[in-house]
Every structure is written in structure tokens, then in C-alpha cells.
Design an enzyme around this catalytic site. Structure first.
Site, PDB file in Angstrom:
ATOM      1  N   GLU A   1     -51.288 102.947   6.534  1.00 58.90           N
ATOM      2  CA  GLU A   1     -51.687 102.481   5.414  1.00 58.90           C
ATOM      3  C   GLU A   1     -51.435 101.041   6.445  1.00 58.90           C
ATOM      4  OE1 GLU A   1     -53.068  99.904   3.424  1.00 58.90           O
ATOM      5  OE2 GLU A   1     -54.377 101.165   2.161  1.00 58.90           O
TER       6      GLU A   1
ATOM      7  N   LYS B   1     -46.888 103.034  -0.432  1.00 59.58           N
ATOM      8  CA  LYS B   1     -48.250 103.404  -1.469  1.00 59.58           C
ATOM      9  C   LYS B   1     -48.295 105.022  -0.524  1.00 59.58           C
ATOM     10  CE  LYS B   1     -52.494 103.520  -3.582  1.00 59.58           C
ATOM     11  NZ  LYS B   1     -52.813 104.807  -3.240  1.00 59.58           N
TER      12      LYS B   1
ATOM     13  N   GLN C   1     -66.968  97.762  -1.889  1.00 64.95           N
ATOM     14  CA  GLN C   1     -67.862  96.368  -3.055  1.00 64.95           C
ATOM     15  C   GLN C   1     -67.790  96.534  -3.215  1.00 64.95           C
ATOM     16  OE1 GLN C   1     -71.468  99.466  -2.139  1.00 64.95           O
ATOM     17  NE2 GLN C   1     -72.785  97.960  -2.465  1.00 64.95           N
TER      18      GLN C   1
ATOM     19  N   ARG D   1     -74.145  97.040   0.888  1.00 64.20           N
ATOM     20  CA  ARG D   1     -72.992  97.774   1.698  1.00 64.20           C
ATOM     21  C   ARG D   1     -72.968  96.387   2.898  1.00 64.20           C
ATOM     22  NH1 ARG D   1     -75.939 102.244  -0.855  1.00 64.20           N
ATOM     23  NH2 ARG D   1     -73.979 103.367  -2.232  1.00 64.20           N
TER      24      ARG D   1
ATOM     25  N   ALA E   1     -66.172 106.291   6.950  1.00 67.78           N
ATOM     26  CA  ALA E   1     -66.804 106.482   6.215  1.00 67.78           C
ATOM     27  C   ALA E   1     -67.025 105.188   5.201  1.00 67.78           C
ATOM     28  CB  ALA E   1     -65.822 107.282   5.407  1.00 67.78           C
TER      29      ALA E   1
ATOM     30  N   ASP F   1     -73.589 103.023   8.341  1.00 67.65           N
ATOM     31  CA  ASP F   1     -74.084 103.140   9.962  1.00 67.65           C
ATOM     32  C   ASP F   1     -73.512 101.924  10.552  1.00 67.65           C
ATOM     33  OD1 ASP F   1     -76.145 105.524   8.954  1.00 67.65           O
ATOM     34  OD2 ASP F   1     -76.029 103.905   7.269  1.00 67.65           O
TER      35      ASP F   1
ATOM     36  N   ARG G   1     -76.762 113.731  -3.992  1.00 75.18           N
ATOM     37  CA  ARG G   1     -76.964 113.063  -4.776  1.00 75.18           C
ATOM     38  C   ARG G   1     -78.245 113.222  -5.726  1.00 75.18           C
ATOM     39  NH1 ARG G   1     -74.501 107.290  -4.228  1.00 75.18           N
ATOM     40  NH2 ARG G   1     -72.211 107.414  -4.970  1.00 75.18           N
TER      41      ARG G   1
ATOM     42  N   HIS H   1     -77.340 104.431   4.686  1.00 77.32           N
ATOM     43  CA  HIS H   1     -76.416 104.689   3.844  1.00 77.32           C
ATOM     44  C   HIS H   1     -76.534 103.403   2.643  1.00 77.32           C
ATOM     45  CE1 HIS H   1     -73.888 106.424   0.498  1.00 77.32           C
ATOM     46  NE2 HIS H   1     -73.039 105.330   1.579  1.00 77.32           N
TER      47      HIS H   1
ATOM     48  N   THR I   1     -66.637 103.275  -5.840  1.00 75.87           N
ATOM     49  CA  THR I   1     -67.067 105.188  -6.232  1.00 75.87           C
ATOM     50  C   THR I   1     -65.900 105.823  -5.256  1.00 75.87           C
ATOM     51  OG1 THR I   1     -68.590 104.956  -4.617  1.00 75.87           O
ATOM     52  CG2 THR I   1     -69.442 104.589  -6.244  1.00 75.87           C
TER      53      THR I   1
END
Length: 328
Positions: free
Chosen positions: A39, A46, A88, A94, A124, A129, A157, A181, A235
């Protein structure tokens, strides 16, 4: 597939909602023997706290070394997973995140490479992309060693939504989302099937189900992130488990076929872009993409999605701070 070493080491960069959920998934599923969490300095404590908290679950799962890491710990890692980035927000796409997250990505990748890391990158952070492409450029790594989560979550999904409509197990539904994505992704209806039965044929035996419902179903899949973000702010559970699945495929050298953001070298008529499609993945990264023969409408959607991503890449990497990487 090849023999793999017994001690597998993962470094996670970013201990936010996605990163910490991913770490929890690794612990729950007994994936990897060592997990380091990086981090930014102001959030280092954390990471220390999360590592300690996660370690308290090990008596119920399997042995694992978990700790707050620094970039030098990447040197002998098998896999570096990048989830760090600006989140986001409601109302943002995105692609709106490009400017903010390119600079973050460059800083991360530069420090990872300086450690002597020679493993595989799994990206991720969104827009995934674009940032997978950026990781490839900033690292100088071969394209097969840079992987994005791509449409892995979108595909999950999609399968789950179809399964709920058809009242079957999602694991018996075989269907893919391809492309970006994001908003230009598309469903590969032409090859969707249930236990090997073409979806169109399967639906003939399903009462009270029509084509318009399929359109609504896909739109719900495409817009799922916006729905979740509007309700809970972010999410993270779904993508965390998707990342854990990809991680297992890499560390166990599975040669699994998963929908990922992979480098395009003419597969669908374009080059120099990372985009979501199925690919074989194992211990050395992408073994090869699996090129689904798309119908004409699907080809057009794939090309439109790639064209949009390429335009954003070209614009982003025309800026002075990123231009040198674009020329490499």
C-alpha cells in the site's frame, strides 16, 4: 503444462475494497503459500492490519505467510496483482478513469520492475484493458506475461443471469462476453450453450421466454457495475473471486481457458491493443488466445470495441509523460 515449484508467492498492490476482498479469497481457497500486500505509505498500517486479520483465518484454511510488503518484496514473486487505482464513482464510466489511473499505474509498474521482478502481471484496476496495455508498455515485458482480468467478471455475470432465467446451475452454462470490460462489450450469442446444447435450441423447450428478454438480460449484465455502484458505492466481491480463479490457473499451471484481457496480434483484424477474449493461461502466462469464430454482427462489435480502446490509448499515450513508453 509443466512441473511447478511448491512455494507460490503473490504480491498484491492495492489494499482497497477489491484488493482486500481478493486477499480474503486467496486465504479462503488456500491459493499460494505467500501473500505480500503493498500500500502507499500513508495506508501501510492498514495493510499491516489486514495481513494480521487474514492470518487469524489460517487455522481454518491452510498455511500461508501473509504480511505488509514493500516493492523490493516483488523480486522473487510469481505473480504481481495490481488492483490499486482511483475508484469508479457513481456516474463515471470506466474510461473516465484513464487520466487518473495511468499515472498511478506507471508509478507502480516502475517500482515493481526496479525490484528485479520477472513473474507475471495480473491487472484488475480500471479501465482494465487500457491499464493492461499500460502495464505492458511500462514494464517492457513480453505480452504473454501481462494479463488483464478482462471480461472474466462480465462472463460470470452473464452465465449467472442466464442460469437464473433458465433455472439451471451457472456452471452448466457456457457463454462469453467479449470486447472491452465496459460499455462496448458484447455477448457472443452465436456460441452460447447449455450443457452443449446451442442456446437457441435449448430455449425452444423453455416456456415463456422470448428474444426481448435476452436483450434485457445482456443489458443488465453490461450495466451491472453501475447498478451495484449506485447501491453500495463499489463492486469488489465478484471481481475478487474472478481474480482468485485466474491466480489459481496461473500458479497451478492449469492451462485453463478464461476470458481475459489479452494482447491482439491480428486475431480479429487489429493489433497493439489488449481486449477481452478467451485465452489459455498457465504458469508462463498466456499460452495462446482462443479465437472464437464470431458471426458478422459480433465481428463488427469486436472491431468497434477495439477501435474505441485504441483511440483512447493513442490519445493517452500522446501526452508527454507517457509518450516515451508508447514508442518502445
Amino acid at each position: 503444462m509443466t512441473a511447478t515449484k511448491q512455494h507460490k508467492k503473490v504480491i498484491l498492490v492495492g489494499d482497497g475494497a477489491v484488493g482486500s476482498s481478493y486477499a480474503f479469497a486467496l486465504v479462503n481457497q488456500g491459493i499460494a503459500q505467500e501473500l505480500g500486500i503493498i500500500e502507499i505509505p500513508q495506508l501501510f498500517e492498514k495493510a499491516v492490519g489486514d495481513a494480521l486479520d487474514l492470518s487469524h483465518a489460517l487455522a481454518f484454511t491452510s498455511p500461508k505467510k501473509i504480511y505488509a510488503a514493500k516493492y523490493e518484496d516483488c523480486a522473487d514473486a510469481d505473480l504481481v496483482v495490481i488492483t490499486a487505482g482511483a475508484p469508479q464513482k457513481p456516474g463515471e464510466t470506466r474510461l473516465d478513469l484513464v487520466g487518473k489511473n495511468l499515472a498511478i499505474n506507471k508509478s507502480i509498474v516502475t517500482q515493481v520492475i526496479e525490484s528485479g521482478f520477472n513473474g507475471i502481471f495480473l491487472v484488475a484496476a480500471n479501465p482494465v484493458d487500457i491499464l493492461t496495455y499500460a502495464t505492458w508498455k511500462f514494464s517492457g515485458f513480453p505480452a504473454e506475461k501481462v494479463i488483464g482480468s478482462g471480461t472474466s467478471l462480465d462472463t460470470a455475470r452473464f452465465r449467472q443471469a442466464l442460469a437464473e432465467k433458465l433455472d439451471v446451475d451457472a456452471r452448466s452454462v457456457h457463454a462469453y462476453i467479449m470486447g472491452e470490460h465496459g460499455d462496448s462489450e458484447f455477448a457472443v450469442w452465436s456460441h452460447a450453450n447449455v450443457a452443449g446444447v446451442n442456446l437457441e435450441n435449448y430455449l425452444q423447450d423453455v416456456q415463456n421466454f422470448n428474444g426481448e428478454e435476452l436483450i434485457d438480460l445482456f443489458e443488465g449484465v453490461r450495466d451491472a457495475a453501475y447498478t451495484i455502484i449506485n447501491k453500495k458505492g463499489a463492486t469488489f466481491y465478484g471481481i475478487a473471486v474472478a481474480l482468485a480463479r485466474i491466480t489459481k490457473a496461473i500458479l497451478d499451471d492449469e492451462n485453463a481457458i478464461l476470458p481475459l484481457s489479452v494482447f491482439q496480434d491480428g486475431q480479429y483484424g487489429f493489433n497493439e491493443v489488449f481486449i477481452g477474449q478467451p485465452a489459455i493461461v498457465g504458469a508462463h502466462g498466456i499460452v495462446r488466445p482462443v479465437n472464437i469464430p464470431l458471426n458478422d454482427a459480433e465481428k463488427q462489435k469486436m472491431q468497434a470495441s477495439a477501435k474505441e480502446l485504441k483511440a483512447i490509448i493513442d490519445e493517452a499515450f500522446s501526452k508527454e509523460e507517457f509518450a516515451a513508453a508508447a514508442r518502445n
